[in-house]
Design an enzyme around this catalytic site. Structure first.
Site, PDB file in Angstrom:
ATOM      1  N   ASP A 180       0.532  -1.041   0.299  1.00 37.85           N
ATOM      2  CA  ASP A 180      -0.258  -0.564   0.406  1.00 37.85           C
ATOM      3  C   ASP A 180       0.653   0.590   0.426  1.00 37.85           C
ATOM      4  OD1 ASP A 180      -3.153  -0.749   0.631  1.00 37.85           O
ATOM      5  OD2 ASP A 180      -2.381  -1.610   1.486  1.00 37.85           O
ATOM      6  N   ASP A 201      -9.874  -5.438   0.229  1.00 36.36           N
ATOM      7  CA  ASP A 201      -8.735  -5.081   0.450  1.00 36.36           C
ATOM      8  C   ASP A 201      -9.387  -4.858   1.949  1.00 36.36           C
ATOM      9  OD1 ASP A 201      -6.314  -3.547   1.209  1.00 36.36           O
ATOM     10  OD2 ASP A 201      -6.882  -2.369  -0.780  1.00 36.36           O
TER      11      ASP A 201
HETATM   12 ZN    ZN Z   1      -4.110  -1.891  -0.359  1.00 34.32          ZN
END
Ligand code: ZN
Length: 207
Positions: free
Chosen positions: A33, A166
């Site tokens: 991320d 996610d």
């Molecule tokens: Zn992510």
């Protein structure tokens, strides 16, 4: 279901070893991320860090760009060793150009929606996507959206598009997520902090 541990939940002081640990435990992809402090409030890490840890696993690196202008940085993340690059439909870059740029580097593109963004916003781009876009959210609010996107992909015969959820999926919600059409699940502490990560990963993969 595939599982992609999010390195956000790893011990950053030994990120390489953490990737190795997830690799050995059977993770399918590594989820990275990237946050720029602009598109989202936090700042995480960028291409140099990804490049540095790339050698710790041969599994696909799934790079999730939570940044305002992803188009500008595709080359950096391609050079760093990304295999999949997902970015947000809400970003400032031109979506078609960004998908084209990602594909031009031999990388699989994906589109991600924020929790409050409706599913239809990604429909114009479905044909151009190879695999996956993540829906970033928490169960169970996300499920109707996953179903809606899955249905639209099936209607158009786009069976190679994977749907990635996610975060927010745990033991009690995996089954529901799988039924709704989630193909890839991003997990954090559920695997990194598990007493037995291999077992935790196996559970996700069994759905
Ligand atoms: Zn992510």
């Amino acid at each position: 279901m595939k599982i992609a541990p999010s390195l956000l939940s790893c011990d950053f002081s030994k990120m390489g070893e953490e990737i190795e640990r997830m690799d050995l435990a059977g993770a399918d992809w590594m989820h990275l991320d990237v946050m720029d402090g602009h598109f989202v409030p936090n700042i995480t890490f960028g291409a140099p860090v990804i490049k540095a840890v790339r050698k710790f696993s041969n599994r696909p690196f799934d790079v999730h760009l939570m940044i305002s202008d992803p188009l500008k940085y595709i080359d950096d993340f391609a050079d760093a060793g990304a295999d999949i690059i997902t970015f947000h439909v809400e970003c400032d870059s031109d979506i078609d150009d960004t998908i084209a740029k990602i594909k031009s580097r031999g990388i699989k593109p994906g589109l991600v929606l924020k929790p409050n963004t409706p599913a239809w916003t990604v429909f114009p781009y479905l044909e151009k996507l190879d695999p996956g876009f993540g829906g970033q959210s928490f169960m169970p609010e996300m499920m109707p959206k996953v179903k809606e996107i899955k249905r639209e992909c099936q209607r158009r015969g786009l069976n190679n598009i994977l749907i990635e959820a996610d975060g927010g999926i745990g033991r009690d919600t995996i089954e529901q997520a799988s039924e709704a059409g989630v193909d890839v699940c991003v997990a954090g502490t559920a695997v990194f902090r598990a007493a037995d990560p291999a077992k935790a990963i196996e559970l996700f993969k069994s759905f």
